[in-house]
Motif scaffolding. Structure first.
Motif, PDB file in Angstrom:
ATOM      1  N   GLY A 243       0.007 -61.062 -49.445  1.00  0.00           N
ATOM      2  CA  GLY A 243      -0.666 -61.342 -48.181  1.00  0.00           C
ATOM      3  C   GLY A 243       0.306 -61.573 -47.035  1.00  0.00           C
ATOM      4  N   TRP A 244       1.490 -60.940 -47.106  1.00  0.00           N
ATOM      5  CA  TRP A 244       2.465 -61.130 -46.032  1.00  0.00           C
ATOM      6  C   TRP A 244       2.098 -60.274 -44.822  1.00  0.00           C
ATOM      7  CZ3 TRP A 244       7.146 -60.135 -49.758  1.00  0.00           C
ATOM      8  CH2 TRP A 244       7.372 -61.277 -50.523  1.00  0.00           C
ATOM      9  N   MET A 245       2.494 -60.760 -43.668  1.00  0.00           N
ATOM     10  CA  MET A 245       2.290 -59.995 -42.439  1.00  0.00           C
ATOM     11  C   MET A 245       3.541 -59.130 -42.252  1.00  0.00           C
ATOM     12  SD  MET A 245       1.087 -61.323 -38.758  1.00  0.00           S
ATOM     13  CE  MET A 245       2.553 -62.206 -38.351  1.00  0.00           C
ATOM     14  N   VAL A 246       3.400 -57.833 -42.483  1.00  0.00           N
ATOM     15  CA  VAL A 246       4.556 -56.945 -42.573  1.00  0.00           C
ATOM     16  C   VAL A 246       4.512 -55.883 -41.482  1.00  0.00           C
ATOM     17  CG1 VAL A 246       5.640 -55.205 -44.033  1.00  0.00           C
ATOM     18  CG2 VAL A 246       4.767 -57.286 -45.044  1.00  0.00           C
ATOM     19  N   SER A 247       5.679 -55.605 -40.892  1.00  0.00           N
ATOM     20  CA  SER A 247       5.816 -54.452 -39.998  1.00  0.00           C
ATOM     21  C   SER A 247       6.862 -53.535 -40.632  1.00  0.00           C
ATOM     22  CB  SER A 247       6.324 -54.869 -38.627  1.00  0.00           C
ATOM     23  OG  SER A 247       5.763 -56.058 -38.222  1.00  0.00           O
ATOM     24  N   ARG A 248       6.771 -52.280 -40.294  1.00  0.00           N
ATOM     25  CA  ARG A 248       7.690 -51.330 -40.915  1.00  0.00           C
ATOM     26  C   ARG A 248       8.329 -50.459 -39.846  1.00  0.00           C
ATOM     27  NH1 ARG A 248       5.690 -48.446 -46.294  1.00  0.00           N
ATOM     28  NH2 ARG A 248       7.623 -47.434 -46.927  1.00  0.00           N
ATOM     29  N   GLY A 249       9.632 -50.368 -39.861  1.00  0.00           N
ATOM     30  CA  GLY A 249      10.320 -49.562 -38.866  1.00  0.00           C
ATOM     31  C   GLY A 249      11.351 -48.692 -39.525  1.00  0.00           C
ATOM     32  N   PRO A 250      12.122 -47.958 -38.722  1.00  0.00           N
ATOM     33  CA  PRO A 250      13.113 -47.042 -39.300  1.00  0.00           C
ATOM     34  C   PRO A 250      14.175 -47.795 -40.103  1.00  0.00           C
ATOM     35  CG  PRO A 250      13.276 -47.104 -36.894  1.00  0.00           C
ATOM     36  CD  PRO A 250      12.068 -47.901 -37.270  1.00  0.00           C
ATOM     37  N   GLY A 251      14.445 -49.034 -39.712  1.00  0.00           N
ATOM     38  CA  GLY A 251      15.504 -49.785 -40.396  1.00  0.00           C
ATOM     39  C   GLY A 251      15.019 -50.547 -41.616  1.00  0.00           C
ATOM     40  N   GLY A 252      13.750 -50.511 -41.886  1.00  0.00           N
ATOM     41  CA  GLY A 252      13.239 -51.264 -43.030  1.00  0.00           C
ATOM     42  C   GLY A 252      12.004 -52.063 -42.666  1.00  0.00           C
ATOM     43  N   PHE A 253      11.807 -53.150 -43.386  1.00  0.00           N
ATOM     44  CA  PHE A 253      10.611 -53.978 -43.181  1.00  0.00           C
ATOM     45  C   PHE A 253      10.952 -55.233 -42.396  1.00  0.00           C
ATOM     46  CE2 PHE A 253       9.666 -51.570 -46.965  1.00  0.00           C
ATOM     47  CZ  PHE A 253       8.321 -51.273 -46.832  1.00  0.00           C
ATOM     48  N   ARG A 254       9.930 -55.742 -41.762  1.00  0.00           N
ATOM     49  CA  ARG A 254      10.027 -57.053 -41.152  1.00  0.00           C
ATOM     50  C   ARG A 254       8.843 -57.857 -41.688  1.00  0.00           C
ATOM     51  NH1 ARG A 254      10.667 -58.754 -35.387  1.00  0.00           N
ATOM     52  NH2 ARG A 254       9.365 -60.589 -35.252  1.00  0.00           N
ATOM     53  N   VAL A 255       9.145 -59.007 -42.252  1.00  0.00           N
ATOM     54  CA  VAL A 255       8.083 -59.837 -42.831  1.00  0.00           C
ATOM     55  C   VAL A 255       7.977 -61.090 -41.973  1.00  0.00           C
ATOM     56  CG1 VAL A 255       7.220 -60.940 -44.920  1.00  0.00           C
ATOM     57  CG2 VAL A 255       8.801 -59.004 -45.100  1.00  0.00           C
ATOM     58  N   ASP A 256       6.865 -61.240 -41.283  1.00  0.00           N
ATOM     59  CA  ASP A 256       6.689 -62.388 -40.394  1.00  0.00           C
ATOM     60  C   ASP A 256       6.248 -63.614 -41.171  1.00  0.00           C
ATOM     61  OD1 ASP A 256       7.262 -61.798 -37.593  1.00  0.00           O
ATOM     62  OD2 ASP A 256       5.777 -60.206 -37.844  1.00  0.00           O
ATOM     63  N   ALA A 257       6.647 -64.771 -40.643  1.00  0.00           N
ATOM     64  CA  ALA A 257       6.194 -66.073 -41.149  1.00  0.00           C
ATOM     65  C   ALA A 257       6.599 -66.317 -42.608  1.00  0.00           C
ATOM     66  CB  ALA A 257       4.685 -66.221 -40.983  1.00  0.00           C
ATOM     67  N   ALA A 309       1.313 -48.300 -45.713  1.00  0.00           N
ATOM     68  CA  ALA A 309       2.011 -47.042 -45.453  1.00  0.00           C
ATOM     69  C   ALA A 309       3.055 -46.779 -46.549  1.00  0.00           C
ATOM     70  CB  ALA A 309       2.673 -47.091 -44.091  1.00  0.00           C
ATOM     71  N   THR A 310       3.404 -45.515 -46.712  1.00  0.00           N
ATOM     72  CA  THR A 310       4.311 -45.189 -47.814  1.00  0.00           C
ATOM     73  C   THR A 310       5.712 -44.803 -47.349  1.00  0.00           C
ATOM     74  OG1 THR A 310       3.417 -42.971 -47.745  1.00  0.00           O
ATOM     75  CG2 THR A 310       2.484 -44.459 -49.376  1.00  0.00           C
ATOM     76  N   GLY A 311       5.910 -44.469 -46.126  1.00  0.00           N
ATOM     77  CA  GLY A 311       7.252 -44.105 -45.688  1.00  0.00           C
ATOM     78  C   GLY A 311       7.588 -44.786 -44.384  1.00  0.00           C
ATOM     79  N   PRO A 312       8.899 -44.989 -44.079  1.00  0.00           N
ATOM     80  CA  PRO A 312       9.276 -45.646 -42.834  1.00  0.00           C
ATOM     81  C   PRO A 312       8.789 -44.840 -41.639  1.00  0.00           C
ATOM     82  CG  PRO A 312      11.159 -45.402 -44.317  1.00  0.00           C
ATOM     83  CD  PRO A 312      10.040 -44.601 -44.883  1.00  0.00           C
ATOM     84  N   GLY A 313       8.115 -45.492 -40.700  1.00  0.00           N
ATOM     85  CA  GLY A 313       7.606 -44.814 -39.512  1.00  0.00           C
ATOM     86  C   GLY A 313       8.620 -44.864 -38.399  1.00  0.00           C
ATOM     87  N   PRO A 314       8.359 -44.152 -37.300  1.00  0.00           N
ATOM     88  CA  PRO A 314       9.307 -44.119 -36.193  1.00  0.00           C
ATOM     89  C   PRO A 314       9.357 -45.422 -35.405  1.00  0.00           C
ATOM     90  CG  PRO A 314       7.326 -42.853 -35.669  1.00  0.00           C
ATOM     91  CD  PRO A 314       7.204 -43.304 -37.070  1.00  0.00           C
ATOM     92  N   HIS A 315       8.287 -46.220 -35.441  1.00  0.00           N
ATOM     93  CA  HIS A 315       8.260 -47.459 -34.665  1.00  0.00           C
ATOM     94  C   HIS A 315       7.960 -48.604 -35.596  1.00  0.00           C
ATOM     95  CE1 HIS A 315       8.018 -44.876 -31.239  1.00  0.00           C
ATOM     96  NE2 HIS A 315       6.886 -44.356 -31.681  1.00  0.00           N
ATOM     97  N   THR A 316       8.380 -49.786 -35.169  1.00  0.00           N
ATOM     98  CA  THR A 316       7.976 -50.973 -35.908  1.00  0.00           C
ATOM     99  C   THR A 316       6.638 -51.422 -35.365  1.00  0.00           C
ATOM    100  OG1 THR A 316      10.221 -51.662 -36.275  1.00  0.00           O
ATOM    101  CG2 THR A 316       8.557 -53.369 -36.399  1.00  0.00           C
ATOM    102  N   GLU A 317       5.637 -51.421 -36.195  1.00  0.00           N
ATOM    103  CA  GLU A 317       4.331 -51.904 -35.777  1.00  0.00           C
ATOM    104  C   GLU A 317       3.622 -52.503 -36.980  1.00  0.00           C
ATOM    105  OE1 GLU A 317       1.116 -48.520 -35.873  1.00  0.00           O
ATOM    106  OE2 GLU A 317       2.749 -47.958 -34.548  1.00  0.00           O
ATOM    107  N   PRO A 318       2.675 -53.387 -36.729  1.00  0.00           N
ATOM    108  CA  PRO A 318       2.007 -54.025 -37.848  1.00  0.00           C
ATOM    109  C   PRO A 318       1.314 -52.988 -38.721  1.00  0.00           C
ATOM    110  CG  PRO A 318       1.424 -55.078 -35.786  1.00  0.00           C
ATOM    111  CD  PRO A 318       2.167 -53.838 -35.454  1.00  0.00           C
ATOM    112  N   GLU A 319       1.527 -53.097 -40.028  1.00  0.00           N
ATOM    113  CA  GLU A 319       0.926 -52.133 -40.945  1.00  0.00           C
ATOM    114  C   GLU A 319      -0.591 -52.125 -40.831  1.00  0.00           C
ATOM    115  OE1 GLU A 319       2.507 -50.216 -43.314  1.00  0.00           O
ATOM    116  OE2 GLU A 319       4.526 -50.831 -42.828  1.00  0.00           O
ATOM    117  N   GLY A 320      -1.165 -53.296 -40.641  1.00  0.00           N
ATOM    118  CA  GLY A 320      -2.618 -53.410 -40.636  1.00  0.00           C
ATOM    119  C   GLY A 320      -3.277 -52.701 -39.469  1.00  0.00           C
ATOM    120  N   HIS A 321      -2.479 -52.254 -38.478  1.00  0.00           N
ATOM    121  CA  HIS A 321      -3.078 -51.627 -37.293  1.00  0.00           C
ATOM    122  C   HIS A 321      -3.144 -50.122 -37.387  1.00  0.00           C
ATOM    123  CE1 HIS A 321      -2.398 -55.250 -34.456  1.00  0.00           C
ATOM    124  NE2 HIS A 321      -2.911 -55.566 -35.626  1.00  0.00           N
ATOM    125  N   ARG A 322      -2.606 -49.577 -38.450  1.00  0.00           N
ATOM    126  CA  ARG A 322      -2.588 -48.115 -38.502  1.00  0.00           C
ATOM    127  C   ARG A 322      -3.918 -47.535 -38.878  1.00  0.00           C
ATOM    128  NH1 ARG A 322       3.423 -47.267 -41.004  1.00  0.00           N
ATOM    129  NH2 ARG A 322       4.435 -48.067 -39.173  1.00  0.00           N
TER     130      ARG A 322
END
Ligand SMILES: Nc1ncnc2c1ncn2[C@@H]1O[C@H](COP(=O)(O)OP(=O)(O)OP(=O)(O)O)[C@@H](O)[C@H]1O
Length: 322
Positions: A243-257, A309-322
């Motif tokens: 239940g982590w709040m995760v964003s995904r960008g070209p450099g990897g993941f960002r896990v908030d909180a 999502a399964t692959g790194p996207g071009p922008h970092t954005e919240p996964e849940g918004h896609r």
């Protein structure tokens, strides 16, 4: 006397629109509570139910253990300012307060006193139609304070105030809480109330996202962890499970909180290889925005987002918004 506001399972539907969805929280005396959420998230509808202006579809809103409509002389207990624009333009500021004085049970001297208190002493005999937005906000505040209430409910009171006005409002709200009063103030801008409030109630899409002290909200929201891993799909799956709040960008993941220890231990336990694990501070405002714009933000804790999502996207954005 200390008077809390209790909201229990409060829900309001307007036809197909669920404006407020099963909200439960408490507003404590002696503190300033920020009621936060973006435009259209249900703040005004909630406050209208608290003030008995509209009936809930389900649940209840109590002030000192009673619904507003059952309080005798409510303006002596609860002072509210919902819309600064709802004044008769032909009336003077003093005249407006004088129309409220009989139902509040106060004298004209008290009207002068509150006008003075909000900085409108010299404008009291001018017509409200000629007031600036900031002056209308001050007059709305004067009306709210007329009955010397124990509970103060203000909807976006900083709208239209200049920087000095905002500082003045902050000090006023803090002093009201210091006197033991219960102060609930809504805003759609976290930054606007950050230096004023003790507690926050954050809503999005009519639902509770978090109710906590500001300090807890900040300490949770301001932490974030950067992760690089060759096993991106497995890590996304892990994040979803946790239940982590995760964003995904070209450099990897960002896990908030979250912190490095928690994320590292979970990845280790799941057999996921990590190439980098870094503590990065999160920007509280952007976390707030993400929390409040997610349609699926759940109740009671920082909104987990589904990492799908399964692959790194071009922008970092919240996964849940896609
Ligand atoms: N009387 C009404 N009839 C139909 N829909 C309504 C009514 N009042 C509010 N809504 C809807 O309920 C939702 C919540 O509105 P509300 O005004 O409570 O939000 P808010 O958080 O106060 O927004 P803002 O910050 O813009 O004032 C919105 O989708 C709005 O359109």
């Amino acid at each position: 006397m200390s008077v809390a506001i209790s909201i229990e399972g409060l829900t309001k539907r307007f036809g197909a629109v669920t404006a407020v969805d099963d909200l439960t929280f408490e507003v404590a005396p002696g503190r300033v509570t920020g009621f936060l959420g973006p435009n259209g998230s249900g703040k005004t509808t909630t406050l209208r139910m608290v003030l008995g202006l509209i009936a809930p579809t389900a649940g209840r809103a109590m002030i000192g253990g009673r619904p507003y409509r059952e309080i005798s002389r409510p303006m002596r207990l609860v002072g509210a300012a919902l819309e600064a624009s709802s004044f008769h333009p032909g009336r003077t500021g003093l005249g407006h307060l004088q129309t409220l004085a009989p139902q509040t049970g106060v004298s004209t001297a008290r009207c002068h006193q509150v006008l003075d208190f909000v900085g409108l002493a010299t404008a009291g005999d001018r017509r409200v139609g000629g007031y600036s937005t900031g002056m209308r906000q001050r007059l709305a505040l004067a009306a709210a304070l007329l009955g010397d209430p124990q509970v103060i409910v203000l909807d976006e009171p900083a709208n239209g105030l200049d920087p000095q006005g905002i500082v003045w409002l902050r000090e006023l709200l803090r002093s009201l809480a210091y006197e033991g009063r219960t102060v609930l103030v809504s805003s759609h801008v976290l930054a606007e109330v950050r230096s004023t409030v003790d507690d926050v109630v954050v809503i999005g899409g009519g639902r509770l996202i978090r109710a906590s002290t500001l300090a807890d909200f900040e300490s949770l929201a301001e932490r974030a962890v950067g992760v690089r891993t060759p096993a991106a799909d497995a890590f996304a799956q892990l994040a979803a499970e946790r239940g982590w709040m995760v964003s995904r960008g070209p450099g990897g993941f960002r896990v908030d909180a979250q912190d490095c220890a928690t994320v590292g231990a979970a990845a280790f336990a799941a057999g996921i290889e990590l190439h980098q694990l870094t503590d990065i501070g999160a920007d509280l405002e952007s976390v707030f925005l993400r929390l409040t714009t997610s349609p699926d933000a759940p109740t009671g804790h920082l909104a987990p987002q589904i990492a799908a999502a399964t692959g790194p996207g071009p922008h970092t954005e919240p996964e849940g918004h896609r």
